[in-house]
Design a protein around this motif. Structure first.
Motif, short mmCIF file in Angstrom:
data_model
loop_
_atom_site.label_atom_id
_atom_site.label_comp_id
_atom_site.label_asym_id
_atom_site.label_seq_id
_atom_site.Cartn_x
_atom_site.Cartn_y
_atom_site.Cartn_z
N UNK A 239 0.82 -1.20 0.00
CA UNK A 239 0.00 0.00 0.00
C UNK A 239 0.86 1.25 0.00
N UNK A 240 0.34 2.29 -0.65
CA UNK A 240 0.85 3.64 -0.43
C UNK A 240 0.16 4.20 0.81
N UNK A 241 0.93 4.66 1.77
CA UNK A 241 0.40 5.28 2.98
C UNK A 241 0.94 6.70 3.04
N UNK A 242 0.09 7.65 2.71
CA UNK A 242 0.53 9.02 2.49
C UNK A 242 -0.11 9.96 3.50
N UNK A 243 0.69 10.76 4.20
CA UNK A 243 0.11 11.72 5.15
C UNK A 243 -0.60 12.85 4.41
N UNK A 244 -1.83 13.11 4.80
CA UNK A 244 -2.62 14.16 4.16
C UNK A 244 -3.26 15.05 5.23
N UNK A 271 -4.18 12.90 8.57
CA UNK A 271 -4.63 11.52 8.44
C UNK A 271 -3.71 10.81 7.44
N UNK A 272 -4.02 9.55 7.17
CA UNK A 272 -3.21 8.76 6.24
C UNK A 272 -4.09 8.28 5.09
N UNK A 273 -3.65 8.56 3.90
CA UNK A 273 -4.36 8.11 2.70
C UNK A 273 -3.76 6.78 2.27
N UNK A 311 7.20 15.46 -1.35
CA UNK A 311 8.01 14.91 -0.28
C UNK A 311 7.71 13.48 0.08
N UNK A 312 6.78 12.85 -0.63
CA UNK A 312 6.41 11.46 -0.39
C UNK A 312 6.71 10.62 -1.63
N UNK A 313 7.07 9.36 -1.43
CA UNK A 313 7.33 8.47 -2.56
C UNK A 313 6.08 7.62 -2.81
N UNK A 314 5.50 7.78 -3.99
CA UNK A 314 4.27 7.09 -4.36
C UNK A 314 4.61 5.96 -5.32
N UNK A 315 4.06 4.77 -5.05
CA UNK A 315 4.27 3.59 -5.90
C UNK A 315 3.09 3.42 -6.84
N UNK A 316 3.38 3.14 -8.10
CA UNK A 316 2.32 2.89 -9.08
C UNK A 316 2.72 1.67 -9.90
N UNK A 337 -11.56 8.08 -6.66
CA UNK A 337 -11.92 8.33 -5.26
C UNK A 337 -12.30 7.07 -4.51
N UNK A 338 -13.00 6.14 -5.18
CA UNK A 338 -13.46 4.93 -4.49
C UNK A 338 -12.33 3.94 -4.23
N UNK A 339 -11.15 4.19 -4.80
CA UNK A 339 -10.03 3.27 -4.60
C UNK A 339 -9.13 3.67 -3.44
N UNK A 340 -9.47 4.74 -2.75
CA UNK A 340 -8.65 5.21 -1.63
C UNK A 340 -9.42 5.10 -0.33
N UNK A 341 -8.70 4.87 0.75
CA UNK A 341 -9.27 4.80 2.09
C UNK A 341 -8.51 5.79 2.97
N UNK A 342 -9.25 6.55 3.75
CA UNK A 342 -8.65 7.52 4.66
C UNK A 342 -8.60 6.92 6.06
N UNK A 343 -7.42 6.89 6.65
CA UNK A 343 -7.22 6.28 7.97
C UNK A 343 -6.80 7.34 8.96
#
Length: 351
Positions: A239-244, A271-273, A311-316, A337-343
């Motif tokens: 997973x990508x876990x990105x601070x937002x 939060x974390x995306x 400043x974040x490394x995103x994997x695709x 939008x439906x493919x992301x979860x906010x934690x």
């Protein structure tokens, strides 16, 4: 006869070190439950508590309606397969399979038929007269499973049974275990593994363990698509876990404003995306993220792109590209939008 398993506040300690902390978990009759977690998470200790090899300092263990906490292993009616199979080298395959029934004092007249049945079920009927040293690793594992099934247990415990096999054998044995479960739907299976593919493939539900505690529990689809914690998101699948930043219904990563469901997440917090790499596309689209390519890996059917964004490394993970972007190239990524979860923000596991 179908039996489930219930952990009721089970704790196990070695001296002052707690290795399993207040576990409450139920394995339903006929269910495959995977205990998934890193080394030292408590998953094997939980299995050993069911087997009777360790005694809880607190809590009770039930198999079906029976409290088995104080019972010795041989009176619990369980089958067990461990990592190294534990076959007796001086006994032929048939005698290895018969051993558990003899220990349980099964009538001698019943044993040959049950040995044949178990070996047939595991595809080892032609090897009954061989010794373990004359078998491959995968064949030895099948014999160990046959021995466990021959006692006709209500509960089958599997402690990382595929860890000693190479990748090709492991894949084949996963299919065999899935087939066995279809043929024995009344048997409850507790399956310990640190391999997420095994858990996702076999389990009806997955219990995620870390630091001696249960962190999460749900179906593979629930934990993969809608993880509830950062640890679950990082350990069950990649997973990508990105601070937002979340505020007034808006979600921002750097300067990018994202369309993401914010239900259950307070405004004005970090939060974390969570978004899976295979759901991140290359090019313009909804929820566009612009960044610089830091690394490109060819993986056969896909390219894994690592892109530095705010400043974040995103994997695709994108379908194999004839001409992948070069290092340092500016690119756009996007996700639905439906493919992301906010934690809610927490501590993610190390990758």
């Amino acid at each position: 006869m179908s039996s489930g398993i219930r952990f009721d506040g089970v704790s196990v300690a070695y001296g002052s070190a707690t290795v399993l902390d207040s576990l409450d978990l139920t394995v339903e009759p006929g269910e495959v439950m995977a205990l998934l977690g890193p080394s030292g998470s408590g998953k094997t200790t939980a299995l050993r508590a069911v087997a009777g090899f360790v005694r809880p300092v607190r809590g009770r263990v039930f198999i079906g309606d029976r409290d088995v906490t104080e019972l010795p292993p041989h009176r619990r009616g369980i089958g067990m397969v461990v990592q190294q199979y534990a076959l007796f080298p001086h006994l032929r395959v048939a005698d290895n399979v018969a051993f558990g029934m003899k220990a349980q004092k099964v009538a001698k007249s019943e044993i040959p038929g049950r040995v044949s049945e178990a070996l047939e079920m595991t595809g080892m009927a032609a090897y009954a007269r061989r010794y373990p040293r004359e078998l491959s690793g995968g064949q030895q594992q099948r014999v160990a499973i046959a021995r466990a099934l021959a006692i006709r247990p209500g509960v089958l415990l599997l402690d990382e049974p595929l860890s000693a096999l190479d990748a090709q054998l492991r894949s084949g044995m996963l299919a065999e275990l899935a087939r066995l479960h279809r043929e024995l739907p009344e048997v409850s299976i507790l399956y310990v593994t640190h391999d997420q593919v095994e858990a996702l493939t076999l389990a009806d539900r997955i219990a995620v363990m870390d630091k001696a505690r249960l962190q999460d529990c749900g179906t593979p689809q629930e934990l993969y698509r809608s993880p509830r914690t950062e640890f679950t998101a990082s350990f069950v699948g990649n997973a990508n876990l990105l601070p937002v930043r979340v505020g007034d219904g808006q979600v921002r990563l750097g300067e990018a404003e994202l369309k993401v469901d914010t239900a259950g997440v307070a405004s004005g917090v970090t939060a974390t995306l969570c978004v899976r790499p295979h759901l991140v596309g290359l090019g313009e689209g909804t929820n566009a993220l612009r960044g610089t390519v830091a690394e490109v890996q060819w993986r056969g059917a896909t390219h894994r792109l690592y892109v530095d964004v705010a400043g974040q490394r995103v994997k695709a993970d994108v379908r194999e590209l004839r001409q992948p972007p070069g290092l340092g190239e500016s690119v756009a990524l996007h996700f639905a939008p439906e493919d992301a979860v906010l934690l809610s923000a927490g501590v993610a596991a190390d990758e």
